[in-house]
Enzyme design. Structure first.
Site, mmCIF file in Angstrom:
data_model
loop_
_atom_site.group_PDB
_atom_site.id
_atom_site.type_symbol
_atom_site.label_atom_id
_atom_site.label_comp_id
_atom_site.label_asym_id
_atom_site.label_seq_id
_atom_site.Cartn_x
_atom_site.Cartn_y
_atom_site.Cartn_z
ATOM 1 N N ASP A 157 -7.610 -3.411 7.637
ATOM 2 C CA ASP A 157 -6.945 -4.456 6.844
ATOM 3 C C ASP A 157 -6.436 -5.605 7.701
ATOM 4 O O ASP A 157 -5.905 -6.584 7.170
ATOM 5 C CB ASP A 157 -5.790 -3.853 6.039
ATOM 6 C CG ASP A 157 -6.272 -2.898 4.966
ATOM 7 O OD1 ASP A 157 -5.454 -2.156 4.417
ATOM 8 O OD2 ASP A 157 -7.494 -2.882 4.703
ATOM 9 N N ARG A 212 -17.140 2.038 -2.121
ATOM 10 C CA ARG A 212 -15.840 2.753 -2.163
ATOM 11 C C ARG A 212 -15.868 3.872 -3.194
ATOM 12 O O ARG A 212 -15.178 3.826 -4.207
ATOM 13 C CB ARG A 212 -14.708 1.775 -2.450
ATOM 14 C CG ARG A 212 -14.579 0.714 -1.358
ATOM 15 C CD ARG A 212 -13.443 -0.223 -1.580
ATOM 16 N NE ARG A 212 -12.156 0.377 -1.314
ATOM 17 C CZ ARG A 212 -10.999 -0.236 -1.505
ATOM 18 N NH1 ARG A 212 -11.001 -1.479 -1.985
ATOM 19 N NH2 ARG A 212 -9.852 0.333 -1.236
ATOM 20 N N PRO A 213 -16.636 4.956 -2.905
ATOM 21 C CA PRO A 213 -16.701 6.069 -3.862
ATOM 22 C C PRO A 213 -15.371 6.816 -3.920
ATOM 23 O O PRO A 213 -14.495 6.586 -3.092
ATOM 24 C CB PRO A 213 -17.787 6.959 -3.246
ATOM 25 C CG PRO A 213 -17.733 6.666 -1.780
ATOM 26 C CD PRO A 213 -17.300 5.223 -1.644
ATOM 27 N N ASN A 215 0.798 -1.225 0.000
ATOM 28 C CA ASN A 215 0.000 0.000 0.000
ATOM 29 C C ASN A 215 0.832 1.277 0.000
ATOM 30 O O ASN A 215 0.315 2.357 -0.240
ATOM 31 C CB ASN A 215 -0.981 -0.010 1.172
ATOM 32 C CG ASN A 215 -2.107 -0.984 0.907
ATOM 33 O OD1 ASN A 215 -2.243 -1.498 -0.209
ATOM 34 N ND2 ASN A 215 -2.892 -1.284 1.915
ATOM 35 N N ARG A 275 -2.678 -11.022 -4.609
ATOM 36 C CA ARG A 275 -2.732 -9.581 -4.878
ATOM 37 C C ARG A 275 -1.871 -8.786 -3.910
ATOM 38 O O ARG A 275 -1.390 -7.706 -4.232
ATOM 39 C CB ARG A 275 -4.161 -9.061 -4.744
ATOM 40 C CG ARG A 275 -5.146 -9.633 -5.737
ATOM 41 C CD ARG A 275 -6.414 -8.841 -5.690
ATOM 42 N NE ARG A 275 -6.119 -7.482 -6.172
ATOM 43 C CZ ARG A 275 -6.903 -6.877 -7.075
ATOM 44 N NH1 ARG A 275 -7.967 -7.495 -7.511
ATOM 45 N NH2 ARG A 275 -6.609 -5.659 -7.501
ATOM 46 N N ASP A 278 -15.538 10.342 -4.302
ATOM 47 C CA ASP A 278 -16.022 11.746 -4.250
ATOM 48 C C ASP A 278 -15.026 12.661 -3.546
ATOM 49 O O ASP A 278 -14.854 13.825 -3.929
ATOM 50 C CB ASP A 278 -17.386 11.786 -3.535
ATOM 51 C CG ASP A 278 -17.304 11.173 -2.139
ATOM 52 O OD1 ASP A 278 -17.783 11.804 -1.186
ATOM 53 O OD2 ASP A 278 -16.719 10.072 -1.997
HETATM 54 C C1 EPZ Z 1 -6.679 2.212 1.343
HETATM 55 O O1 EPZ Z 1 -7.794 2.161 0.438
HETATM 56 C C2 EPZ Z 1 -6.044 0.817 1.293
HETATM 57 N N1 EPZ Z 1 -5.647 0.526 -0.069
HETATM 58 C C3 EPZ Z 1 -7.048 -0.229 1.755
HETATM 59 O O2 EPZ Z 1 -6.374 -1.497 1.821
HETATM 60 C C4 EPZ Z 1 -7.508 0.113 3.160
HETATM 61 O O3 EPZ Z 1 -8.506 -0.780 3.548
HETATM 62 C C5 EPZ Z 1 -8.072 1.555 3.196
HETATM 63 O O4 EPZ Z 1 -7.102 2.478 2.682
HETATM 64 C C6 EPZ Z 1 -8.436 1.999 4.599
HETATM 65 O O5 EPZ Z 1 -7.352 1.903 5.447
HETATM 66 C C7 EPZ Z 1 -4.464 1.008 -0.527
HETATM 67 O O6 EPZ Z 1 -3.738 1.721 0.133
HETATM 68 C C8 EPZ Z 1 -4.068 0.606 -1.910
HETATM 69 P P1 EPZ Z 1 -10.067 5.009 1.900
HETATM 70 P P2 EPZ Z 1 -8.584 3.507 0.045
HETATM 71 O O7 EPZ Z 1 -10.274 5.969 0.793
HETATM 72 O O8 EPZ Z 1 -7.663 4.663 0.063
HETATM 73 C C9 EPZ Z 1 -14.675 6.132 2.188
HETATM 74 C C10 EPZ Z 1 -5.936 -3.761 1.403
HETATM 75 O O9 EPZ Z 1 -6.498 -4.728 1.944
HETATM 76 N N2 EPZ Z 1 -14.409 7.039 1.046
HETATM 77 O O10 EPZ Z 1 -9.154 5.411 2.994
HETATM 78 O O11 EPZ Z 1 -9.344 3.204 -1.190
HETATM 79 C C11 EPZ Z 1 -14.540 4.654 1.815
HETATM 80 O O12 EPZ Z 1 -15.695 4.143 1.236
HETATM 81 C C12 EPZ Z 1 -6.781 -2.551 0.934
HETATM 82 O O13 EPZ Z 1 -4.718 -3.695 1.230
HETATM 83 C C13 EPZ Z 1 -15.382 7.916 0.633
HETATM 84 O O14 EPZ Z 1 -16.491 7.932 1.166
HETATM 85 O O15 EPZ Z 1 -9.604 3.619 1.273
HETATM 86 C C14 EPZ Z 1 -14.183 4.025 3.153
HETATM 87 O O16 EPZ Z 1 -15.338 3.776 3.868
HETATM 88 C C15 EPZ Z 1 -8.236 -2.835 0.927
HETATM 89 N N3 EPZ Z 1 -15.100 8.742 -0.414
HETATM 90 C C16 EPZ Z 1 -13.368 5.119 3.847
HETATM 91 O O17 EPZ Z 1 -13.676 6.340 3.185
HETATM 92 C C17 EPZ Z 1 -13.879 8.750 -1.046
HETATM 93 O O18 EPZ Z 1 -13.665 9.521 -1.995
HETATM 94 C C18 EPZ Z 1 -11.852 4.896 3.808
HETATM 95 O O19 EPZ Z 1 -11.486 4.599 2.487
HETATM 96 C C19 EPZ Z 1 -12.902 7.852 -0.605
HETATM 97 C C20 EPZ Z 1 -13.182 7.011 0.455
#
Ligand code: EPZ
Length: 423
Positions: A309, A120-121, A23, A401, A123
């Site tokens: 995670d 996972r939006p 990550n 992955r 926005d």
């Molecule tokens: C990162 O994903 C990690 N992936 C994920 O790990 C990890 O689960 C996640 O962060 C949370 O720690 C990578 O780093 C490649 P977020 P990311 O945006 O950035 C909401 C693994 O197993 N949200 O921090 O995509 C979202 O729906 C993966 O290695 C919005 O609402 O996650 C979630 O509920 C899986 N709008 C929360 O925020 C947005 O625009 C956190 O998501 C973006 C996110």
């Protein structure tokens, strides 16, 4: 397609090295798009997700060489449209948006599709780009971002319903490095992987302060240059093997870890009755299985809280820990696909409204189970290590992955596992 057959009951012993962080690697590989000069990135794990990212930046025109964990990337001349066929395979592909928009003033990337771990939006990413002056258009499943006159610094609050966003913070931070003026990101994600990306960008000549805290300040610069960087250890891979050692080990040692990044994980494993002993430098740890174990309460949260995670792997550990445990996932409330499969192995788990209540049983029994996503598959492997009999875990591509050669590492620790073709 491969499946993993795990013959339960072996005691894990010995030591392994933890790989570089998946990550941290993904946004860092994308950040190389910000300069035309050479970027050399070390300790990039050989997992399908980093391979996908390398395919995407190569398709954008980058020249890439890879030898074992070192990747050299040169983006002398790049395009601004990422191919759907590659992007659709990995959500983290959205990381190319910030660098392309900053460097080219335009980018076209397909909107990410659905994900089994939950909604996972993006926005918040788009909120950041719009604040920096980008125009956003949607058409045919694609997003087109344009800023023909370049980006301008802005104050941006990235707070979402479930807290800060990791890749959203990365994306906006990367875009802001070449923007005119100062950008302030409030409610930023503070994960170690975000800090590792900021260190990479600062070594390229960016001016970023406050990374690793909730408020990041970026002073835009005209140009970024080439760099050499070594990626941080993978705290989630380390946490996964820590749980495996607590479940089935005897003095297992993990090398190339970072104690500071693992405080919440270590605390949860110790609270359930095991002991984790770090060496002086905090770069190695030995896990001692406890005699008196107990159920625990865990609520996932943004860093430095307990990571989502590591939620599935902890559920697997607690499935055979005496007592009642309660696990609440506030980041991805639907991220409990592993529980149905663990129940097929005899676990006593009730899932409701983003919370799993686990009543520890004496032992699980082997059953054919199916992986649904990366961390769920790790949880099934952990459960199978102490289950009675041989468990077949299909759809192994999920675990490949994000875990580098997991079966070889388990074999090195004395587990009885075999990777076989799934007919
Ligand atoms: C990162 O994903 C990690 N992936 C994920 O790990 C990890 O689960 C996640 O962060 C949370 O720690 C990578 O780093 C490649 P977020 P990311 O945006 O950035 C909401 C693994 O197993 N949200 O921090 O995509 C979202 O729906 C993966 O290695 C919005 O609402 O996650 C979630 O509920 C899986 N709008 C929360 O925020 C947005 O625009 C956190 O998501 C973006 C996110």
């Amino acid at each position: 397609m491969d499946k993993l057959v795990v013959h339960g009951g072996s005691t894990l012993r010995g030591a392994i090295n933890i790989s570089g962080s998946k990550n941290a690697s993904l946004p860092i590989l994308a950040a190389a798009l910000l300069t035309e000069e050479d970027c050399i990135i070390r300790r990039v794990p050989d997992v399908s997700d980093t391979n996908y990212m390398i395919q995407i930046i190569s398709a954008l025109g980058a020249d890439v060489e890879r030898s074992s964990g070192t990747v050299r990337i040169t983006c002398a001349d790049i395009m601004d449209e990422a191919p759907y066929e590659l992007v659709r395979r990995m959500r983290a592909s959205v990381c190319v948006m910030g660098p392309l928009l900053a460097r080219k003033g335009r980018c076209v990337v397909s909107l990410p599709g659905g994900c089994v771990i939950g909604d996972r939006p993006i926005d918040l990413h788009l909120r950041g780009f719009e604040a920096l002056g980008a125009k956003i258009e949607f058409e045919g499943g694609n997003i087109t971002l344009t800023a023909p006159d370049g980006l301008r610094g802005a104050e941006i609050d990235l707070r979402g319903t479930h807290g800060p966003t990791v890749l959203g913070t990365d994306n906006v931070m990367m875009a802001a490095t070449l923007a005119e003026g100062i950008t302030v990101i409030e409610s930023a994600a503070a994960e170690p992987e975000v800090l590792d990306l900021a260190n990479f960008l600062n070594s390229m000549g960016a001016k970023i302060t406050g990374a690793g805290t909730r408020r990041i300040v970026i002073e835009g610069v005209k140009k970024l240059h080439g760099v050499e960087h070594t990626v941080i250890p993978d705290r989630i891979e380390a946490g996964t093997f820590m749980a495996a050692a607590a479940l089935a080990g005897e003095g297992v040692t993990l090398h190339r870890v970072c104690r500071d990044h693992m405080k919440a994980i270590t605390a949860a494993i110790e609270l359930s009755g095991h002991r984790v002993e770090f060496n002086e430098s905090g770069c190695s740890c030995t896990i001692h299985r406890g005699d008196v174990l107990q159920g625990v309460e865990i609520t996932t949260a943004p860093y430095a809280g307990y990571p989502t995670d590591m939620q599935a792997q902890m559920t697997a550990l607690l499935a055979t820990t005496p007592g009642i445990s309660v696990i609440k996932d506030t980041i991805f409330p639907q991220r409990f696909m592993h529980c149905a499969e663990l129940k097929r192995m005899g676990a006593d788990i009730k899932v409701d409204n983003g919370t799993a209540v686990v009543r520890g049983v004496a032992q699980l029994s082997a059953a054919p189970v199916m992986a649904s996503d990366l961390r769920a598959s790790a949880a099934l492997v952990l459960a199978a290590l102490t289950a009675k009999g041989s468990t077949e875990i299909s759809r192994l591509y999920h675990i490949d992955r994000g875990y580098e050669h997991i079966d070889e590492k388990l074999l090195m620790l004395g587990a009885n596992v075999e990777r076989v073709k799934d007919r």
